[in-house]
Design an enzyme around this catalytic site. Structure first.
Site, PDB file in Angstrom:
ATOM      1  N   LYS A 176       0.825  -1.217   0.000  1.00 32.45           N
ATOM      2  CA  LYS A 176       0.000   0.000   0.000  1.00 32.45           C
ATOM      3  C   LYS A 176       0.859   1.267   0.000  1.00 32.45           C
ATOM      4  CE  LYS A 176      -1.613  -1.526   3.829  1.00 32.45           C
ATOM      5  NZ  LYS A 176      -2.311  -1.811   5.093  1.00 32.45           N
ATOM      6  N   THR A 208      -7.910   9.178   8.495  1.00 28.14           N
ATOM      7  CA  THR A 208      -7.508   7.916   7.869  1.00 28.14           C
ATOM      8  C   THR A 208      -7.296   6.825   8.917  1.00 28.14           C
ATOM      9  OG1 THR A 208      -5.220   8.677   7.904  1.00 28.14           O
ATOM     10  CG2 THR A 208      -6.424   8.976   5.831  1.00 28.14           C
ATOM     11  N   GLY A 210      -7.740   3.544  10.579  1.00 29.24           N
ATOM     12  CA  GLY A 210      -8.328   2.251  10.200  1.00 29.24           C
ATOM     13  C   GLY A 210      -8.387   1.985   8.710  1.00 29.24           C
ATOM     14  N   THR A 211      -7.698   2.786   7.907  1.00 23.74           N
ATOM     15  CA  THR A 211      -7.759   2.558   6.446  1.00 23.74           C
ATOM     16  C   THR A 211      -7.181   1.192   6.058  1.00 23.74           C
ATOM     17  OG1 THR A 211      -5.711   3.821   6.254  1.00 23.74           O
ATOM     18  CG2 THR A 211      -7.742   4.972   5.701  1.00 23.74           C
ATOM     19  N   GLY A 212      -6.073   0.825   6.706  1.00 23.47           N
ATOM     20  CA  GLY A 212      -5.419  -0.448   6.374  1.00 23.47           C
ATOM     21  C   GLY A 212      -6.302  -1.628   6.757  1.00 23.47           C
ATOM     22  N   CYS A 213      -6.914  -1.558   7.950  1.00 23.43           N
ATOM     23  CA  CYS A 213      -7.801  -2.643   8.413  1.00 23.43           C
ATOM     24  C   CYS A 213      -8.963  -2.796   7.432  1.00 23.43           C
ATOM     25  CB  CYS A 213      -8.383  -2.321   9.795  1.00 23.43           C
ATOM     26  SG  CYS A 213      -7.161  -1.932  11.048  1.00 23.43           S
TER      27      CYS A 213
HETATM   28  N1  LIG Z   1      -4.992  10.264   1.780  1.00 24.11           N
HETATM   29  C1  LIG Z   1      -5.383   9.195   1.073  1.00 24.11           C
HETATM   30  N2  LIG Z   1      -6.155   9.352  -0.031  1.00 24.11           N
HETATM   31  C2  LIG Z   1      -6.563   8.276  -0.751  1.00 24.11           C
HETATM   32  N3  LIG Z   1      -6.238   7.027  -0.454  1.00 24.11           N
HETATM   33  C3  LIG Z   1      -5.465   6.793   0.642  1.00 24.11           C
HETATM   34  C4  LIG Z   1      -5.001   7.862   1.461  1.00 24.11           C
HETATM   35  N4  LIG Z   1      -4.264   7.351   2.488  1.00 24.11           N
HETATM   36  C5  LIG Z   1      -4.285   6.013   2.313  1.00 24.11           C
HETATM   37  N5  LIG Z   1      -4.984   5.684   1.190  1.00 24.11           N
HETATM   38  C6  LIG Z   1      -5.259   4.328   0.706  1.00 24.11           C
HETATM   39  O1  LIG Z   1      -5.836   3.617   1.807  1.00 24.11           O
HETATM   40  C7  LIG Z   1      -5.401   2.259   1.815  1.00 24.11           C
HETATM   41  C8  LIG Z   1      -4.694   1.966   3.131  1.00 24.11           C
HETATM   42  O2  LIG Z   1      -3.364   2.445   3.029  1.00 24.11           O
HETATM   43  P1  LIG Z   1      -2.433   2.905   4.225  1.00 24.11           P
HETATM   44  O3  LIG Z   1      -1.046   2.919   3.650  1.00 24.11           O
HETATM   45  O4  LIG Z   1      -2.967   4.156   4.812  1.00 24.11           O
HETATM   46  O5  LIG Z   1      -2.629   1.707   5.236  1.00 24.11           O
HETATM   47  P2  LIG Z   1      -2.142   1.609   6.740  1.00 24.11           P
HETATM   48  O6  LIG Z   1      -1.009   2.522   7.004  1.00 24.11           O
HETATM   49  O7  LIG Z   1      -1.908   0.156   6.968  1.00 24.11           O
HETATM   50  O8  LIG Z   1      -3.431   2.080   7.544  1.00 24.11           O
HETATM   51  P3  LIG Z   1      -3.727   1.974   9.153  1.00 24.11           P
HETATM   52  O9  LIG Z   1      -2.482   1.523   9.830  1.00 24.11           O
HETATM   53  O10 LIG Z   1      -4.207   3.323   9.582  1.00 24.11           O
HETATM   54  O11 LIG Z   1      -4.852   1.002   9.287  1.00 24.11           O
HETATM   55  C9  LIG Z   1      -4.513   2.118   0.574  1.00 24.11           C
HETATM   56  O12 LIG Z   1      -5.304   1.670  -0.510  1.00 24.11           O
HETATM   57  C10 LIG Z   1      -4.016   3.538   0.322  1.00 24.11           C
HETATM   58  O13 LIG Z   1      -3.632   3.756  -1.015  1.00 24.11           O
HETATM   59  C1  LIG Z   2      -6.683  -3.094  16.939  1.00 22.50           C
HETATM   60  C2  LIG Z   2      -6.014  -2.294  15.880  1.00 22.50           C
HETATM   61  N1  LIG Z   2      -5.558  -2.936  14.777  1.00 22.50           N
HETATM   62  C3  LIG Z   2      -4.929  -2.218  13.819  1.00 22.50           C
HETATM   63  C4  LIG Z   2      -4.739  -0.854  13.957  1.00 22.50           C
HETATM   64  C5  LIG Z   2      -3.993  -0.100  12.866  1.00 22.50           C
HETATM   65  O1  LIG Z   2      -4.702   0.893  12.363  1.00 22.50           O
HETATM   66  C6  LIG Z   2      -5.244  -0.226  15.119  1.00 22.50           C
HETATM   67  N2  LIG Z   2      -5.116   1.106  15.330  1.00 22.50           N
HETATM   68  N3  LIG Z   2      -5.863  -0.970  16.064  1.00 22.50           N
END
Ligand SMILES: Nc1ncnc2c1ncn2[C@@H]1O[C@H](COP(=O)(O)OP(=O)(O)OP(=O)(O)O)[C@@H](O)[C@H]1O
Ligand SMILES: Cc1ncc(CO)c(N)n1
Length: 270
Positions: A176, A208, A210-213
């Protein structure tokens, strides 16, 4: 009618934006029956993580057996696993039940900077879970740690994704690009020797959490319906892009995303 079932194995977020809560909301919106096993109870909100307690590994195993014996999932995801015994039990259960559609989100550090994975556990994620993984979804800092490479370009992202598949045994890797600073948020998928990129306009927002989850849960939901990796990632990217764009302005820190946005857009189009 067969109902697709997805299982999330992860930590909690009482403020509702990340972890188990985000995963279940995502499964529900994508019309998949959601089940869960909790690995850690985390005290957190949009402003950050305060503390957490790891669940006794025997209780994690009991939760998993209860789900698998009664409502076996069509796809499984893991989020926060925090300690080596949680990883060992997850690997044991995935093997015991022959789970092939397994999405590993290698959660290491929350957006607020709080560590959610012990140092010793990083190696276990790589050696015990990556070989069982159908799709892994690291962000840039996680991929840097797992591949031991610096990532500062699309080429670097491709190299690291290829390493996690070809050398570490995952079937596919979606690396990502949320943490890059390009105009677009570009994610790189590597599987079966080929690359595909998924791009969306980068939205200027601090909401943003929880975007990754959410992204990995959406991939899991689509895989539970029997969709291909490419199609699942495409839907998941559309889901998270809409959820970020229409964020809800909830909380005092990095707010959650909007789980209604994806379906709202579909019904407005119809
Ligand atoms: N500002 C943004 N605008 C559009 N898409 C975004 C943005 N930030 C993240 N994304 C998208 O959101 C998804 C999650 O990516 P991100 O790299 O933020 O995950 P993460 O760091 O694991 O998230 P978290 O740890 O907060 O759960 C990816 O598809 C990424 O491209
Ligand atoms: C429980 C949990 N899993 C994943 C993340 C990463 O966003 C968070 N903040 N909390």
């Amino acid at each position: 009618m067969t109902i697709p079932i997805a299982l999330t194995i992860a930590g909690t977020d009482p403020s509702g934006g990340a972890g188990i809560q985000a995963d279940l909301k995502t499964f529900h919106e994508l019309r998949v029956f959601g089940t869960s096993a909790i690995t850690a109870v985390v005290s957190q909100n949009t402003c950050g993580v305060r503390s957490f307690v790891d669940i006794d590994p025997a209780l994690i195993e009991d939760q998993l057996q209860a789900v698998f014996e009664d409502v076996p999932p069509n796809a499984v995801k893991t989020g926060m696993l925090s300690i080596v015994p949680a990883i060992e039990i997850t690997a044991k259960i995935l093997k015991q039940h022959g789970v092939s559609r397994y999405v590993m989100d290698p959660v290491m550090v929350a957006k607020s900077g709080h560590s959610l994975l012990s140092k010793e556990a990083v190696q276990s994620l790589i050696t015990m879970l990556l070989p069982l993984t159908y799709v892994t979804t690291p962000n840039i800092p996680e991929a840097e740690i797992m591949s031991n490479m610096r990532i500062s370009s699309l080429d670097d992202m491709k190299k690291a994704a290829r390493y996690l598949v070809d050398d570490c045994g995952a079937f596919a890797c979606l690396l990502k690009g949320g943490h890059m600073s390009d105009e677009n948020a570009v994610d790189v998928l590597y599987s079966e020797g080929g690359f595909e990129t998924f791009s969306s306009p980068r939205i200027a927002t601090k909401h943003t959490h929880g975007t990754g989850c959410t992204l990995s849960a959406a991939i899991t939901a689509e895989l539970a319906k029997g969709k291909s990796v490419q199609s699942s990632v495409e839907t998941a990217k559309a889901y998270i892009s809409a959820a970020i764009e229409d964020s809800l302005q909830i909380g005092h820190g990095n707010g959650p995303t909007n789980h209604w946005a994806f379906n709202d857009r579909l019904s407005n189009r119809a």
